[in-house]
Scaffold this motif. Structure first.
Motif, PDB file in Angstrom:
ATOM      1  N   UNK A  81       0.827  -1.201   0.000  1.00 15.17           N
ATOM      2  CA  UNK A  81       0.000   0.000   0.000  1.00 15.17           C
ATOM      3  C   UNK A  81       0.864   1.255   0.000  1.00 15.17           C
ATOM      4  N   UNK A  82       1.870   1.273   0.863  1.00 14.76           N
ATOM      5  CA  UNK A  82       2.724   2.456   0.966  1.00 14.76           C
ATOM      6  C   UNK A  82       3.436   2.748  -0.352  1.00 14.76           C
ATOM      7  N   UNK A  83       3.808   1.712  -1.084  1.00 16.05           N
ATOM      8  CA  UNK A  83       4.503   1.922  -2.358  1.00 16.05           C
ATOM      9  C   UNK A  83       3.597   2.570  -3.399  1.00 16.05           C
ATOM     10  N   UNK A  84       2.303   2.388  -3.264  1.00 16.67           N
ATOM     11  CA  UNK A  84       1.367   3.001  -4.207  1.00 16.67           C
ATOM     12  C   UNK A  84       1.140   4.480  -3.935  1.00 16.67           C
ATOM     13  N   UNK A  85       1.574   4.958  -2.766  1.00 17.36           N
ATOM     14  CA  UNK A  85       1.188   6.289  -2.311  1.00 17.36           C
ATOM     15  C   UNK A  85       2.355   7.248  -2.314  1.00 17.36           C
ATOM     16  N   UNK A  86       2.031   8.533  -2.435  1.00  9.30           N
ATOM     17  CA  UNK A  86       3.044   9.587  -2.369  1.00  9.30           C
ATOM     18  C   UNK A  86       3.459   9.775  -0.914  1.00  9.30           C
ATOM     19  N   UNK A  87       4.734   9.835  -0.673  1.00  4.90           N
ATOM     20  CA  UNK A  87       5.253  10.015   0.682  1.00  4.90           C
ATOM     21  C   UNK A  87       5.706  11.453   0.875  1.00  4.90           C
ATOM     22  N   UNK A  88       5.293  12.045   1.971  1.00  6.49           N
ATOM     23  CA  UNK A  88       5.716  13.389   2.319  1.00  6.49           C
ATOM     24  C   UNK A  88       7.038  13.289   3.066  1.00  6.49           C
ATOM     25  N   UNK A 128      -3.854   9.638   1.652  1.00  9.16           N
ATOM     26  CA  UNK A 128      -2.914  10.437   0.867  1.00  9.16           C
ATOM     27  C   UNK A 128      -3.079  10.115  -0.617  1.00  9.16           C
ATOM     28  N   UNK A 129      -2.560  11.003  -1.442  1.00 12.23           N
ATOM     29  CA  UNK A 129      -2.643  10.829  -2.888  1.00 12.23           C
ATOM     30  C   UNK A 129      -1.735   9.689  -3.348  1.00 12.23           C
ATOM     31  N   UNK A 130      -2.063   9.124  -4.468  1.00 13.07           N
ATOM     32  CA  UNK A 130      -1.246   8.059  -5.039  1.00 13.07           C
ATOM     33  C   UNK A 130       0.059   8.621  -5.571  1.00 13.07           C
ATOM     34  N   UNK A 131       1.071   7.767  -5.639  1.00 12.64           N
ATOM     35  CA  UNK A 131       2.354   8.164  -6.173  1.00 12.64           C
ATOM     36  C   UNK A 131       2.315   8.375  -7.672  1.00 12.64           C
ATOM     37  N   UNK A 132       3.399   8.935  -8.197  1.00 11.80           N
ATOM     38  CA  UNK A 132       3.439   9.297  -9.614  1.00 11.80           C
ATOM     39  C   UNK A 132       3.298   8.079 -10.527  1.00 11.80           C
TER      40      UNK A 132
END
Length: 714
Positions: A81-88, A128-132
């Protein structure tokens, strides 16, 4: 004369005595609001269209066969899940928020009894928004509950094609297991999720590991919890709470899009197209207050207000995702050693029970001052960060667009390394109002920050970064990582501060804007007039993916990467269990007293799951034995209808929010022959055991959780 007739006669007599025309009073009573999501109407268990986001996220294709594959152990699923998301990078919080809840209110709350702190339930929310690189729109749309002891995942995720949240179970999620994904019985889910979306506690979230006492007991267990620290402040549950609030608004937006503008005639489609443009403007400008023009008022605002007022004269009642805060350790200095005392702590009193009917969160009223803004802001929640970025990039490629210069006089306070710039238009003039700080090197401003920027028409921005442009003496502007925009959607591209010759403390600011948002309006107008317009802006669910693909194609921009085709080839979705009507069995016919429980209990208690207890599963002999086993609890839950709400230790059964599904209400069920028959049957079973009639106070003397469980302990 029945009590109803007596009450009615008394009211009539009172009305006559006061000289009140009762019919006239009824006519002037304001109409009741309509539910956005009716708690007693859960809808089809299987998706009417599309698949859940959970299915899409974990769908894989191997050797021509599609299936759902889930990472295991649970820590691996969290990593995915974390890999799919944008990290601040500035935040210590994980992208997917997770909390530990050892003593909660879910159906799985007793699965780990009595070792609640060794095996707490995990609740995960994507806020949070998804990663690029991710094609999925996950923000506020995916929630997972995990209980290791039962090897079950409970999943709530959005289905864009159906315009609703789906409820799912994953069974056999364990080492060496073969996880099976099912769609859940929505009637069972709606008993608690009365808003048709995720629910969560209000502050201070004392059930979670934000409670220091809970965190201490979790840490004392000595277990690792899937990489989740047991000691956690309120920041994560606060984030989950906010996510569920936003998720709760999706149903209102879908309802307004589908019905608020009318049916499929051109005027209704024009109204939806105008809402879509307004939502894009809202999303690109960061939610600034745009002042609608005459065209928008005529084609969108007025038709929406008129149609919504006709359909919902009392407004739309928005469901409530908030549960009251509950501290399961209140008054408990030390965690008890005795099993019974530990189990007693899993008791959920009636005021805290998710089954308790909840009042509306709010009422959307078409005549309210904020009704249109709420509608536009809600629709903007369907614009992902990837959508905004793709649209920004498409607009940046547009050529030959008009530019406007906004000017205002400034006062400049100069120091060796910094200028403070304060600009405002002269009286009677229009222009920008700016407070900025510029860093100076070699006597020349090089970087800076606009603390505050306002423009006529609603533009109000803060904290805009300024960087030197290599092509001229001005500054490029960046706001939250992207180009800032005015309230009407135009790009703010360049800022120049020009000191006045001979007056070091005076000057002029020039702010350039680029009229690129007009191309969005033109592209949407072309789509509306095209053959696609009837589908894109018709009276269905919001076609988010198709809308953006069509819009970007009109802007001659590359489309975002496709999403979720693998899910389209998955095997048909499966239902966890079908609630069925009673029938005979091979060994013994079903007794009439036993059959009476099926119409009111089978929806939730005839399943393959043991949470809630499936005492109506099996043949006639098994069902009768399980009902007898459950008799003390059945009696308590049925008898609670006789007590005033403030006197109840537990919520009544069936859940009061579901009574309309049985064509009754609270008063009707309380006085119904059906409830009387069920109570009489349970009374008979309990008398056969003890030789005494059941007594509610005696049954609850040691607490509800001290009653024998509905299913025999293994």
């Amino acid at each position: 004369m029945t009590w109803r007739h007596s009450l009615h006669a008394g009211l009539l007599a009172l009305g006559c005595g006061l000289g009140i025309d009762m019919d006239a009073t009824a006519e002037t009573r304001p109409p009741a609001p309509a539910w956005v999501v009716t708690p007693s109407q859960a809808g089809d268990n299987l998706p009417p269209a599309g698949r859940s986001l959970f299915d899409q996220l974990f769908a894989v294709s191997r050797n021509g066969q599609s299936s759902i594959e889930l990472p295991y152990p649970f820590a691996a699923l969290l990593e995915r899940l974390d890999r799919e998301l944008a990290r601040d990078p500035a935040s210590p919080l994980p992208p997917a928020k997770r909390v530990l809840i050892p003593l909660g209110r879910s159906l799985q709350r007793t699965a780990a009894a009595p070792d609640y702190f060794g095996f707490p339930r995990v609740v995960v929310a994507v806020d949070t928004e998804s990663g690029a690189q991710s094609p999925f729109f996950l923000k506020d749309r995916l929630y997972i509950g995990y209980q290791e002891k039962s090897a079950v995942l409970e999943v709530i995720s959005y289905n864009e094609a159906a315009g609703r949240f789906e409820f799912q179970l994953v069974k056999d999620y364990r080492a060496g297991g073969r996880p099976q994904v099912y769609y859940a019985n929505r009637n069972l889910c709606f008993a608690c999720h009365q808003n048709g979306s995720p629910i969560f506690s209000r502050a201070l979230w004392d059930e979670t590991n934000a409670n220091p006492q809970v965190a201490g007991l979790l840490a004392a267990s000595g277990r690792a919890f899937y990489g989740i620290p047991p000691d956690r402040g309120v920041d994560i549950p606060y984030a989950i709470d906010n996510a569920t609030e936003r998720a709760n608004g999706l149903a209102l937006t879908q309802r307004l899009w589908r019905e608020g503008c009318g049916e499929n005639e051109l005027a209704a489609r024009r109204c939806r197209a105008g809402l879509f443009v307004a939502a894009l403007r809202h999303a690109l400008s960061g939610g600034q207050n745009w002042a609608p023009d005459d065209n928008f008022r005529q084609t969108v605002a007025a038709p929406l207000q008129q149609e919504a007022g006709r359909r919902w004269p009392g407004g739309l009642a928005i469901g409530n995702p908030d549960l009251p805060n509950r501290n399961p350790l209140a008054g408990q200095d030390n965690w008890p050693e005795e099993r019974a005392a530990r189990i007693a702590r899993s008791h959920v009193a009636a005021p805290f029970d998710p089954l308790l009917p909840r009042q509306t969160r709010d009422i959307w009223r078409p005549q309210a001052a904020d009704a249109l803004r709420t509608t536009i802001a809600g629709l903007a929640e369907f614009v992902s960060a990837a959508d905004r970025q793709a649209l920004d990039q498409a607009l940046a490629r547009q050529r030959g667009l008009a530019s406007t210069q906004h000017t205002a006089p400034c006062r400049i306070e100069r120091a060796a390394s910094r200028w403070s710039v304060r600009c405002a238009p002269a009286a009677g003039q229009s222009g920008p109002s700016i407070d900025a700080t510029l860093a100076v090197r070699g006597g020349r401003p090089t970087t800076g920050r606009i603390e505050r920027l306002t423009l006529p028409g609603g533009t109000a921005l803060i904290n805009i970064e300024l960087t030197s442009r290599s092509t001229d003496t001005g500054f490029a502007l960046r706001w939250n990582g992207r180009l800032p925009r005015s309230a009407d959607g135009q790009a703010l591209t360049r800022l120049r501060v020009q000191p006045e010759a001979g007056q070091p403390d005076a000057g002029m600011v020039v702010l350039d804007s680029r009229a690129d948002f007009a191309t969005v309006e033109q592209a949407v107008a072309a789509l509306l007039a095209s053959p696609q317009g009837e589908t894109l802006f018709g009276a269905g669910v919001i076609p988010r993916t198709a809308l953006f693909a069509a819009l970007l194609a009109r802007l001659d921009s590359p489309r975002p990467p496709p999403c979720c085709q693998v899910a389209d080839t998955l095997p048909p979705p499966r239902l966890e269990a079908v609630a069925a009507v009673p029938g005979g069995s091979a060994d013994t016919p079903m007794e009439a007293g036993v059959q009476g429980f099926f119409p009111y209990c089978a929806t939730c208690h005839r399943s393959a799951e043991t949470f809630p207890p499936n005492f109506l599963s099996g043949n006639a002999t098994q069902v009768t034995a399980r009902l007898r086993q459950c008799a003390p609890r059945l009696y308590v839950r049925l008898a609670m209808a006789d007590l005033a709400p403030e006197q109840r230790d537990k919520t009544p059964m069936p859940p009061e929010s579901m009574l309309p599904a049985f064509a009754t209400d609270v008063a009707g069920w309380k006085n119904s022959p059906a409830r009387a028959a069920l109570l009489a049957q349970v009374d008979t079973w309990l008398r056969a055991e003890s030789g005494q009639p059941p007594n509610l106070n005696a049954l609850l003397a040691n607490g509800y959780e001290a009653l024998r469980p509905c299913l025999p302990m293994p």
